[in-house]
Write a protein that holds these residues in place. Structure first.
Motif, PDB file in Angstrom:
ATOM      1  N   GLY A   1       0.788  -1.236   0.000  1.00 13.58           N
ATOM      2  CA  GLY A   1       0.000   0.000   0.000  1.00 13.58           C
ATOM      3  C   GLY A   1       0.814   1.277   0.000  1.00 13.58           C
ATOM      4  N   GLN A   2       2.037   1.238  -0.530  1.00 12.63           N
ATOM      5  CA  GLN A   2       2.789   2.499  -0.630  1.00 12.63           C
ATOM      6  C   GLN A   2       2.244   3.269  -1.822  1.00 12.63           C
ATOM      7  OE1 GLN A   2       7.126   1.860  -0.502  1.00 12.63           O
ATOM      8  NE2 GLN A   2       7.085   3.279   1.220  1.00 12.63           N
ATOM      9  N   GLU A   3       1.143   3.926  -1.602  1.00 20.12           N
ATOM     10  CA  GLU A   3       0.423   4.651  -2.664  1.00 20.12           C
ATOM     11  C   GLU A   3      -0.272   5.842  -2.040  1.00 20.12           C
ATOM     12  OE1 GLU A   3      -3.113   5.027  -3.274  1.00 20.12           O
ATOM     13  OE2 GLU A   3      -2.693   6.024  -5.167  1.00 20.12           O
ATOM     14  N   VAL A   4       0.031   7.017  -2.492  1.00 19.02           N
ATOM     15  CA  VAL A   4      -0.666   8.212  -2.022  1.00 19.02           C
ATOM     16  C   VAL A   4      -1.094   9.020  -3.248  1.00 19.02           C
ATOM     17  CG1 VAL A   4       0.739   8.236   0.079  1.00 19.02           C
ATOM     18  CG2 VAL A   4       1.363   9.764  -1.775  1.00 19.02           C
ATOM     19  N   PHE A   5      -2.125   9.806  -3.089  1.00 19.57           N
ATOM     20  CA  PHE A   5      -2.601  10.564  -4.252  1.00 19.57           C
ATOM     21  C   PHE A   5      -3.217  11.878  -3.817  1.00 19.57           C
ATOM     22  CE2 PHE A   5      -7.251   9.849  -4.118  1.00 19.57           C
ATOM     23  CZ  PHE A   5      -7.335   8.833  -3.188  1.00 19.57           C
ATOM     24  N   GLU A   6      -3.547  12.688  -4.807  1.00 20.78           N
ATOM     25  CA  GLU A   6      -4.167  13.992  -4.566  1.00 20.78           C
ATOM     26  C   GLU A   6      -5.274  14.214  -5.578  1.00 20.78           C
ATOM     27  OE1 GLU A   6      -4.344  16.327  -2.441  1.00 20.78           O
ATOM     28  OE2 GLU A   6      -3.029  15.261  -1.094  1.00 20.78           O
ATOM     29  N   GLY A   7      -6.069  15.239  -5.358  1.00 18.78           N
ATOM     30  CA  GLY A   7      -7.116  15.609  -6.298  1.00 18.78           C
ATOM     31  C   GLY A   7      -7.305  17.111  -6.220  1.00 18.78           C
ATOM     32  N   LEU A   8      -7.222  17.771  -7.362  1.00 18.28           N
ATOM     33  CA  LEU A   8      -7.444  19.222  -7.397  1.00 18.28           C
ATOM     34  C   LEU A   8      -7.979  19.585  -8.780  1.00 18.28           C
ATOM     35  CD1 LEU A   8      -4.071  21.147  -7.780  1.00 18.28           C
ATOM     36  CD2 LEU A   8      -4.162  18.675  -7.865  1.00 18.28           C
ATOM     37  N   LYS A   9      -8.386  20.829  -8.936  1.00 16.32           N
ATOM     38  CA  LYS A   9      -9.021  21.196 -10.198  1.00 16.32           C
ATOM     39  C   LYS A   9      -8.451  22.471 -10.809  1.00 16.32           C
ATOM     40  CE  LYS A   9     -13.692  19.277  -9.782  1.00 16.32           C
ATOM     41  NZ  LYS A   9     -15.084  19.639  -9.440  1.00 16.32           N
ATOM     42  N   ALA A  10      -8.541  22.543 -12.144  1.00 17.16           N
ATOM     43  CA  ALA A  10      -8.248  23.774 -12.881  1.00 17.16           C
ATOM     44  C   ALA A  10      -9.550  24.233 -13.543  1.00 17.16           C
ATOM     45  CB  ALA A  10      -7.174  23.527 -13.935  1.00 17.16           C
ATOM     46  N   PHE A  11      -9.736  25.549 -13.572  1.00 16.03           N
ATOM     47  CA  PHE A  11     -10.992  26.133 -14.064  1.00 16.03           C
ATOM     48  C   PHE A  11     -10.695  27.162 -15.141  1.00 16.03           C
ATOM     49  CE2 PHE A  11     -11.312  24.960  -9.644  1.00 16.03           C
ATOM     50  CZ  PHE A  11     -12.542  24.329  -9.535  1.00 16.03           C
ATOM     51  N   ARG A  12     -11.480  27.171 -16.204  1.00 17.39           N
ATOM     52  CA  ARG A  12     -11.381  28.246 -17.195  1.00 17.39           C
ATOM     53  C   ARG A  12     -12.335  29.341 -16.737  1.00 17.39           C
ATOM     54  NH1 ARG A  12      -9.098  27.875 -22.347  1.00 17.39           N
ATOM     55  NH2 ARG A  12      -9.229  25.619 -22.499  1.00 17.39           N
ATOM     56  N   GLY A  13     -11.775  30.522 -16.530  1.00 13.46           N
ATOM     57  CA  GLY A  13     -12.545  31.591 -15.905  1.00 13.46           C
ATOM     58  C   GLY A  13     -13.341  32.452 -16.859  1.00 13.46           C
ATOM     59  N   ALA A  14     -14.094  33.363 -16.246  1.00  9.46           N
ATOM     60  CA  ALA A  14     -14.921  34.309 -16.993  1.00  9.46           C
ATOM     61  C   ALA A  14     -14.048  35.139 -17.935  1.00  9.46           C
ATOM     62  CB  ALA A  14     -15.645  35.221 -16.007  1.00  9.46           C
ATOM     63  N   ASP A  15     -12.792  35.409 -17.537  1.00  7.45           N
ATOM     64  CA  ASP A  15     -11.877  36.225 -18.329  1.00  7.45           C
ATOM     65  C   ASP A  15     -11.017  35.381 -19.279  1.00  7.45           C
ATOM     66  OD1 ASP A  15     -10.443  34.864 -16.455  1.00  7.45           O
ATOM     67  OD2 ASP A  15      -9.585  36.622 -15.466  1.00  7.45           O
ATOM     68  N   GLY A  16     -11.321  34.093 -19.399  1.00  5.51           N
ATOM     69  CA  GLY A  16     -10.566  33.214 -20.294  1.00  5.51           C
ATOM     70  C   GLY A  16      -9.306  32.639 -19.660  1.00  5.51           C
ATOM     71  N   LYS A  17      -8.921  33.166 -18.484  1.00  2.00           N
ATOM     72  CA  LYS A  17      -7.709  32.655 -17.823  1.00  2.00           C
ATOM     73  C   LYS A  17      -7.986  31.304 -17.171  1.00  2.00           C
ATOM     74  CE  LYS A  17      -5.548  37.057 -16.811  1.00  2.00           C
ATOM     75  NZ  LYS A  17      -5.456  38.126 -15.811  1.00  2.00           N
ATOM     76  N   VAL A  18      -6.913  30.493 -17.085  1.00  2.00           N
ATOM     77  CA  VAL A  18      -7.052  29.185 -16.442  1.00  2.00           C
ATOM     78  C   VAL A  18      -6.444  29.257 -15.049  1.00  2.00           C
ATOM     79  CG1 VAL A  18      -6.347  26.756 -16.565  1.00  2.00           C
ATOM     80  CG2 VAL A  18      -7.107  27.950 -18.629  1.00  2.00           C
ATOM     81  N   ARG A  19      -7.225  28.846 -14.070  1.00  7.23           N
ATOM     82  CA  ARG A  19      -6.800  28.928 -12.664  1.00  7.23           C
ATOM     83  C   ARG A  19      -6.718  27.550 -12.038  1.00  7.23           C
ATOM     84  NH1 ARG A  19      -9.682  33.285 -13.940  1.00  7.23           N
ATOM     85  NH2 ARG A  19      -9.001  35.292 -13.082  1.00  7.23           N
ATOM     86  N   LEU A  20      -5.581  27.316 -11.397  1.00 12.28           N
ATOM     87  CA  LEU A  20      -5.383  26.081 -10.650  1.00 12.28           C
ATOM     88  C   LEU A  20      -5.590  26.446  -9.186  1.00 12.28           C
ATOM     89  CD1 LEU A  20      -4.405  23.163 -11.107  1.00 12.28           C
ATOM     90  CD2 LEU A  20      -2.065  24.032 -11.092  1.00 12.28           C
ATOM     91  N   PHE A  21      -6.460  25.694  -8.500  1.00 12.98           N
ATOM     92  CA  PHE A  21      -6.862  26.097  -7.154  1.00 12.98           C
ATOM     93  C   PHE A  21      -5.967  25.479  -6.077  1.00 12.98           C
ATOM     94  CE2 PHE A  21      -9.757  25.921  -3.401  1.00 12.98           C
ATOM     95  CZ  PHE A  21      -9.937  27.286  -3.252  1.00 12.98           C
ATOM     96  N   ARG A  22      -5.293  26.315  -5.312  1.00  4.58           N
ATOM     97  CA  ARG A  22      -4.518  25.961  -4.114  1.00  4.58           C
ATOM     98  C   ARG A  22      -3.565  24.778  -4.306  1.00  4.58           C
ATOM     99  NH1 ARG A  22      -7.485  27.564   1.436  1.00  4.58           N
ATOM    100  NH2 ARG A  22      -5.337  28.132   1.837  1.00  4.58           N
ATOM    101  N   VAL A  23      -2.849  24.795  -5.414  1.00  2.90           N
ATOM    102  CA  VAL A  23      -1.983  23.655  -5.742  1.00  2.90           C
ATOM    103  C   VAL A  23      -0.911  23.402  -4.668  1.00  2.90           C
ATOM    104  CG1 VAL A  23      -0.562  25.091  -7.296  1.00  2.90           C
ATOM    105  CG2 VAL A  23      -0.548  22.619  -7.579  1.00  2.90           C
ATOM    106  N   GLU A  24      -0.432  24.463  -4.026  1.00  4.65           N
ATOM    107  CA  GLU A  24       0.621  24.259  -3.001  1.00  4.65           C
ATOM    108  C   GLU A  24       0.067  23.487  -1.804  1.00  4.65           C
ATOM    109  OE1 GLU A  24      -0.122  27.364  -4.052  1.00  4.65           O
ATOM    110  OE2 GLU A  24       1.634  27.990  -5.227  1.00  4.65           O
ATOM    111  N   GLU A  25      -1.218  23.676  -1.512  1.00  2.00           N
ATOM    112  CA  GLU A  25      -1.825  22.940  -0.395  1.00  2.00           C
ATOM    113  C   GLU A  25      -1.873  21.440  -0.700  1.00  2.00           C
ATOM    114  OE1 GLU A  25      -2.899  23.986   2.647  1.00  2.00           O
ATOM    115  OE2 GLU A  25      -2.005  25.922   2.150  1.00  2.00           O
ATOM    116  N   ASN A  26      -2.195  21.122  -1.953  1.00  2.00           N
ATOM    117  CA  ASN A  26      -2.203  19.708  -2.333  1.00  2.00           C
ATOM    118  C   ASN A  26      -0.789  19.128  -2.289  1.00  2.00           C
ATOM    119  OD1 ASN A  26      -4.709  20.944  -3.974  1.00  2.00           O
ATOM    120  ND2 ASN A  26      -5.100  18.826  -3.450  1.00  2.00           N
ATOM    121  N   ALA A  27       0.182  19.953  -2.695  1.00  2.00           N
ATOM    122  CA  ALA A  27       1.585  19.506  -2.656  1.00  2.00           C
ATOM    123  C   ALA A  27       1.971  19.165  -1.217  1.00  2.00           C
ATOM    124  CB  ALA A  27       2.494  20.597  -3.212  1.00  2.00           C
TER     125      ALA A  27
END
Ligand SMILES: Cc1ncc(COP(=O)(O)O)c(C=O)c1O
Length: 341
Positions: free
Chosen positions: A52-78
């Motif tokens: 069971g040496q297996e760890v994982f994460e889950g996070l999301k990227a969003f395409r915004g109202a202004d067309g920019k792509v935002r990755l949410f709180r990636v350092e927290e997942n790290a």
């Protein structure tokens, strides 16, 4: 952008073009690389397969109202992956390597980032596995870190859906001083029987209790729990709960919106005292709880009309989603803008 029926996507695996990987060998991390290969060629005695040496994460990227792509709180997942991996005595990627891999994975699959307004988003699944052969119970010497992405559909197609949950007195997803606080595959294996039984009975999720005394609320399936009462956002503090990044964000937003935040032991007997209750996590942000069935008392606690999310749940949800989609100022600096072509 790919021609995909974004609003019809569910929360499942959808193949994208590339995943990124990095290998730990001879005591050091190699270079990050991209591959189109969805398979991993690993030794049959790999520690991830046996111990069971297996760890994982889950996070999301969003395409915004202004067309920019935002990755949410990636350092927290790290940071959470580092905690999880260190607990399992694994070599772990640095925050920088983790973040770089996530950004690369988003950029390389930019065509799969759903358009703004579709309600869909790009889910990232970073994973770390022990790939060195061992037969004795020992940590591996070699590791593989990978990030794949998959577009996922809107959780709520026509507004919030309240869920029915059941208190589970018969299973624990983690032991009192075990692995509940880290994101390891074994916790999810331990929750499968509970989940299946609950689904068969018509419940969307279960409430796990603290495994030592069974008197306090731990969390809801793969999400944290919160309740609202008298201007307070109340959420359990327990060693066997995964520290949810959504919950951390909601606690901040709750405070910003004028709620008092309490993170403490939450007794099962408090359930009927809340005016609203919900499950929170990356997948849905908030799943409002319509009702909780307690098999011990054979009673059902209903929140509001059992179908409509309460006003605080709606406000919290809208604010967090607004920040993720670039509609509300990101005053806590949670988003990383990804420069996609
Ligand atoms: C057991 C468990 N609790 C809580 C969460 C919610 O965490 P987050 O908000 O970081 O997605 C998850 C999902 O990752 C989970 O698997």
């Amino acid at each position: 952008m790919k021609n995909i029926n974004w609003s019809e996507l569910g929360f499942g695996y959808f193949k994208t073009d590339y995943n990124v990987r990095c290998e730990y060998k001879d005591g050091k991390w190699g270079e990050l690389y991209a591959t189109e290969d969805v398979n991993m060629n690993i030794h049959m005695a790999s520690t991830c397969l046996h111990y069971g040496q297996e760890v994982f994460e889950g996070l999301k990227a969003f395409r915004g109202a202004d067309g920019k792509v935002r990755l949410f709180r990636v350092e927290e997942n790290a940071k959470r992956m580092i905690n999880s991996g260190e607990y399992l005595k694994m070599a772990v990627p640095s925050v920088e390597l983790f973040t770089k891999a996530c950004i690369e994975a988003v950029k390389l699959n930019a065509d799969y980032i759903p358009p703004y307004g579709s309600g869909a988003s790009l889910y990232l699944r970073p994973m770390l596995i022990g790939v060195g052969p061992q037969v004795g119970v020992k940590p591996s010497a070699d590791y593989l870190f990978a990030v794949f992405v998959t577009p996922v559909g809107p959780y709520y197609k026509d507004g919030f859906n309240c869920i029915k949950v059941i208190i589970d007195y018969d299973h624990d997803r983690a032991a009192p001083k075990g692995t509940g606080h880290v994101k390891v595959g074994g916790n999810y294996a331990a929750s499968l029987d509970s989940g299946e039984i609950a689904h068969q009975k018509g419940f969307a999720s279960v409430i796990f209790l603290d495994p030592a005394t069974k008197q306090y609320i731990d969390e809801c399936s793969a999400a944290n729990f919160f309740g609202i009462r008298d201007g307070k956002y109340i959420t359990p503090d327990s060693h066997s709960v995964l520290p949810s990044i959504t919950n951390k964000s909601l606690r901040q937003i709750a405070e910003d919106l004028g709620l008092k935040v309490e993170q403490r032991k939450v007794g099962v007997e408090e359930l009927p005292t809340f005016s609203e209750a919900g499950c929170c996590g990356t997948a849905a942000v908030i799943s409002p709880i319509g009702s909780v069935y307690d098999p011990k008392t054979d009673k059902t606690i209903v929140y509001g009309d059992g179908k409509t999310a309460g006003p605080w749940s709606q406000k919290l949800y809208k604010t967090l989603q607004g920040i993720q989609y670039g509609e509300i100022e990101d005053k806590h600096n949670w988003n990383t803008i990804v420069d996609v072509k």
